[in-house]
Write an enzyme that holds these catalytic residues in place. Sequence first.
Site, PDB file in Angstrom:
ATOM      1  N   GLU A   1       6.181  -5.040   7.806  1.00 26.83           N
ATOM      2  CA  GLU A   1       5.436  -4.054   8.589  1.00 26.83           C
ATOM      3  C   GLU A   1       6.017  -3.748   9.965  1.00 26.83           C
ATOM      4  OE1 GLU A   1       2.946  -5.576   5.372  1.00 26.83           O
ATOM      5  OE2 GLU A   1       4.109  -6.582   6.933  1.00 26.83           O
TER       6      GLU A   1
ATOM      7  N   GLY B   1       0.976  -5.303   0.730  1.00 24.64           N
ATOM      8  CA  GLY B   1      -0.204  -5.413  -0.107  1.00 24.64           C
ATOM      9  C   GLY B   1       0.037  -6.186  -1.389  1.00 24.64           C
TER      10      GLY B   1
ATOM     11  N   ASP C   1      -0.666  -7.493   7.561  1.00 19.00           N
ATOM     12  CA  ASP C   1      -2.107  -7.445   7.300  1.00 19.00           C
ATOM     13  C   ASP C   1      -2.414  -8.150   5.994  1.00 19.00           C
ATOM     14  OD1 ASP C   1      -1.021  -5.571   5.571  1.00 19.00           O
ATOM     15  OD2 ASP C   1      -2.438  -3.963   6.058  1.00 19.00           O
TER      16      ASP C   1
ATOM     17  N   GLY D   1       0.825  -1.194   0.000  1.00 19.30           N
ATOM     18  CA  GLY D   1       0.000   0.000   0.000  1.00 19.30           C
ATOM     19  C   GLY D   1       0.866   1.252   0.000  1.00 19.30           C
TER      20      GLY D   1
END
Length: 350
Positions: free
Chosen positions: A137, A114, A145, A66
């Site tokens: 992350e 992502g 995630d 992302g």
Amino acid sequence: MQDDEVIIERRGTAGVIRLNRPRALNSLTLPMVRTITAALHAFAEDCEVASVVATGEGERGFCAGGDIRALHESARAGDGLAGTFWREEFRLNHQIASYPKPYVALMDGITMGGGVGLSAHGCHRVVTERTRLAMPETGIGYVPDVGATWLLPQAPGEAGTWLGLTGLDVGAADALHAGLADLQIASSRLGAVIDALSGLARGSSSSDVDAVLQALSEPAGESRLRLNAALIDRTFRFDNVGEILAALAEEKGDFAAETRRVLLTRSPTSLKLALRLLRAGRRSASLAECLGRELGACLQMLDNPDFFEGIRAAVIDKDRNPKWSPASVEAVGAATIEHFLKPAEPPLSL
């Protein structure tokens, strides 16, 4: 369908999705997520489309994740864009995992965050000699995630825990070992992959797609995670980050020492929360359950000082020297972690 950031086309019976932000390593924006989602719906309903291929423009990466700078700006402004992005991105991840047609992800180059969500949930995951895959992350004060807490616990032994906590990037052989990819094809042959898929008959099955990919595949190299599997399993089997660090300190060799050194540079809060989410994922019954839990944690991240500090150090000031708060794993209290486990309101709808 086409816009500046995603190119959608049909070649023969193949629906092709091309991420088109090569200068930003094809990092995802909300409009990109929406374009991809719409394209997948359209291809699913098009009886002329036998398979869907996702790829990235440029030679450096499939997708770096992302757009964290945009997420940082949204969190600062409190405009709700970050929460909207996560909700729609997670729905897209679930859509890919349950897609009714063969979905082929060409994970050439950098595939992180992502980008893993766009690829590893698919039924045909191709890596190349240039693949660098990671869930990085914890290094930016965030947590794995995009359904990673569902995917990583399914890796052999504690390989997924190692990947989720260290955030280190790995190559094709390690991605295959961890179950995040299915086969390796040389980057020079990816054009041939799309050409071959475009020539499949209408209604071709996943087995037909697999036959095309297998015919173009090549053996992968040696997996470093496989070579160090016994050590990883010994040291990452604990449900406590402090115990993992202590176990690594008892091990000999460069691999354990480097792993421990890296962990000590990560956000202590992120490490403890990531481990909690990974263990919860191991006990979960579905990807949807994990995505819902991840969304709750992500939304709480918008008030987490480490999230702002990590992104500042990584992409804004680029000094690579974040000052975490708290600064040590021991200083992160249980109540802090429980705060991040509040259910998302409203819940994630899939």
